[in-house]
Design an enzyme around this catalytic site. Structure first.
Site, mmCIF file in Angstrom:
data_model
loop_
_atom_site.group_PDB
_atom_site.id
_atom_site.type_symbol
_atom_site.label_atom_id
_atom_site.label_comp_id
_atom_site.label_asym_id
_atom_site.label_seq_id
_atom_site.Cartn_x
_atom_site.Cartn_y
_atom_site.Cartn_z
ATOM 1 N N SER A 63 -58.495 19.731 38.495
ATOM 2 C CA SER A 63 -59.892 19.707 38.078
ATOM 3 C C SER A 63 -60.034 20.040 36.596
ATOM 4 O O SER A 63 -59.199 20.727 36.006
ATOM 5 C CB SER A 63 -60.713 20.695 38.907
ATOM 6 O OG SER A 63 -60.384 22.032 38.560
ATOM 7 N N CYS B 78 -58.751 10.890 41.995
ATOM 8 C CA CYS B 78 -59.349 11.105 40.678
ATOM 9 C C CYS B 78 -59.821 9.806 40.036
ATOM 10 O O CYS B 78 -60.720 9.820 39.192
ATOM 11 C CB CYS B 78 -58.380 11.841 39.766
ATOM 12 S SG CYS B 78 -56.794 10.999 39.539
ATOM 13 N N GLU C 113 -54.107 15.759 33.059
ATOM 14 C CA GLU C 113 -54.774 14.681 33.787
ATOM 15 C C GLU C 113 -55.809 15.340 34.671
ATOM 16 O O GLU C 113 -55.486 15.925 35.703
ATOM 17 C CB GLU C 113 -53.758 13.878 34.602
ATOM 18 C CG GLU C 113 -54.292 12.540 35.075
ATOM 19 C CD GLU C 113 -54.856 12.603 36.477
ATOM 20 O OE1 GLU C 113 -56.112 12.675 36.594
ATOM 21 O OE2 GLU C 113 -54.092 12.579 37.435
ATOM 22 N N ASN D 121 -54.034 16.136 46.479
ATOM 23 C CA ASN D 121 -54.513 14.865 47.025
ATOM 24 C C ASN D 121 -53.435 13.782 47.087
ATOM 25 O O ASN D 121 -53.413 12.969 48.000
ATOM 26 C CB ASN D 121 -55.736 14.371 46.240
ATOM 27 C CG ASN D 121 -55.466 14.195 44.765
ATOM 28 O OD1 ASN D 121 -54.598 14.841 44.187
ATOM 29 N ND2 ASN D 121 -56.223 13.308 44.130
#
Length: 477
Positions: free
Chosen positions: A229, A284, A250, A152
């Site tokens: 994820s 996120c 993270e 992303n």
């Protein structure tokens, strides 16, 4: 400009595309093939491990001033190439060009921050109990690191890890996203062009499970930094712990936002809607669960809908506010979340449908009156979707905001100092932002708690995961 070729980068050279399995790269605007890359073999991974290990023997002893100089050069070249790199990010990831270019220029700051801070990796002296004893504490680089970065923010997440590792005196192997590889490839090109010594940075592509399992089980590897994820992060952390490897994780979030009745409604709506649909909500730290005090619930909802209707969706190379979702499967996931919410008495105020055509486009969406039985309220949607929930009591809404096992980012809007104090201390999250969207800048720590991970990137904490503490005591006779 054509899309860049993507290659393995090991021991200071880009390996030719040959004799390996390949994977296609597609443009999410139309799902057309735009490129391909070779998938790393076991031999390639061994080559990367050996190269990183041999380079570490020299790199760990280099001057911080030299490392700082290289990172500054990286920042300069990244800014010079931002338009080209950003265009390729838009092609394989889908985000609007202005966001993609902005991602690269912001990352130049991250390189510069690490260039500064690596000159301040200090130890200390501890007063001894005897006059002929000297006691010191030093911090030393951990060794060869593995950085696994997501799709992303492909440039941003990779350069955070690479800058910290290189600045600390470590060497690093990067496994970038197979969906959005151009950004990590560009990082390798810049470091190659500015003269980073061979083996300090290595880039591999291919099957994520195979690569992570193979590298983590190697005795050469000493540290893993993963962004992605929560389910995948748990598997990687478990494997790393079995092999006694240090980790920075993270992971996923499901960021709550608390909007009190004394908030500046217009300003909060503008900031939240703009931030929410950045990168099509595939962020996120994206604000997701909007808890709005009952006294302003209707007014706030109306203004959110009106502002959301102004979001222009289209090809990221055009003048748009939001591009496509990065993968086709995410469109189906959005539809499933909405179907589930509506079946459980939520209201659809705006959007909620895929946009016709070959690409992965979905309408900016606003749902209201969600309850805790819905999928939306329990699983991170990771898409262009806002959920509105009314509340009446601050203690109760804090409990609701903390209900989930995630604890990455959180937000609140209020003009009351008392509310701000209670909220900022009451939210269970690694990052809390009050009255603005103030996260993810170079000089501040970025990381979560609970199932959102552990460890931080950025800020003074940036090197914690890349350095070991060694105590040295000497009897001087």
């Amino acid at each position: 400009m054509s899309y860049k070729n993507i290659q393995l980068y090991i021991n200071g050279e880009f390996l030719p595309l040959e004799n390996r399995d390949t994977k296609q790269i597609v443009n999410p605007v139309d799902n057309e093939h735009i490129g391909e890359f070779d998938c790393a073999t076991a031999e390639d991974l061994d080559y990367a491990l050996d190269s990183a290990q041999q380079a570490f023997k020299i790199w760990k002893n280099t001057s911080p001033l030299y490392r700082s100089e290289l990172l500054r050069k990286f920042a300069q070249v990244a800014r010079e190439r931002a338009a080209e790199i950003g265009r390729n990010i838009t092609l394989d990831q889908g985000k609007p060009l202005k966001e993609a270019i902005g991602e690269v220029t912001v990352c130049a700051e991250h390189a510069e921050w690490h260039a500064e801070e690596c000159r301040r990796i200090y130890g200390r002296t501890i007063a001894a109990r005897q006059p002929n004893v000297e006691q010191t504490v030093v911090r030393e680089p951990v060794g060869v690191c593995l950085a696994i970065s997501p799709w992303n923010f492909p440039f941003n997440q990779a350069i955070r890890k690479v800058s910290a590792a290189i600045a600390a005196g470590c060497t690093v192997i990067v496994k970038g996203s197979s969906d959005t590889p151009s950004a990590v490839n560009a990082i390798a090109e810049i470091f190659h062009d500015i003269g980073l010594p061979k083996g300090v940075l290595n880039i591999v592509w291919g099957d994520s499970n195979f690569i992570s399992d193979y590298l983590i089980q190697s005795p050469i590897l000493q540290k893993v930094s993963f962004t992605g994820s929560t389910p995948v992060g748990k598997k990687i952390a478990a494997l790393a712990s079995l092999n006694m490897k240090a980790c920075t994780m993270e992971l996923g979030g499901h960021a709550p936002v608390i909007i009190c009745k004394d908030a500046n409604i217009d300003r909060s709506v503008e900031q939240l809607v703009s931030y929410k649909f950045r990168n099509a909500g595939q962020v996120c730290v994206s604000p997701t669960r909007f808890y709005v005090e009952e006294a302003i619930y209707q007014e706030f909802s109306d203004k959110v809908v009106k502002r959301t209707q102004q979001i222009k969706v289209g090809n990221g190379l055009d003048q748009v506010d939001m591009g496509p979702l990065a993968q086709t499967r995410r469109v189906g996931a959005m539809e499933q979340i909405i179907e589930d919410a509506l079946s459980k008495n939520a209201r659809l105020l705006q959007g909620g449908r895929r946009i016709a055509g070959k690409g992965n486009f979905f309408e900016p969406t606003v749902l209201a009156d969600l309850n805790n039985d819905t999928q939306f309220m329990n699983d991170e949607p990771f898409g262009p979707m806002i959920g509105l929930i009314p509340f009446s009591n601050l203690d109760d809404v804090l409990e609701e905001a903390n209900r989930l096992p995630f604890g990455l980012a959180s937000y609140a809007f209020t003009s009351s100092l008392k509310n701000a104090h209670q909220i900022s201390h009451g939210l269970e999250a690694g990052m809390v932002s009050i009255n603005h969207m103030g996260l993810a800048i170079a000089e501040t720590p970025f990381g979560g708690i609970k199932e959102s991970g552990f460890g931080s990137e950025g800020g003074l904490e940036t090197f914690d995961g890349y350095l070991r503490t060694k105590f040295i005591t000497k009897l001087c006779e």
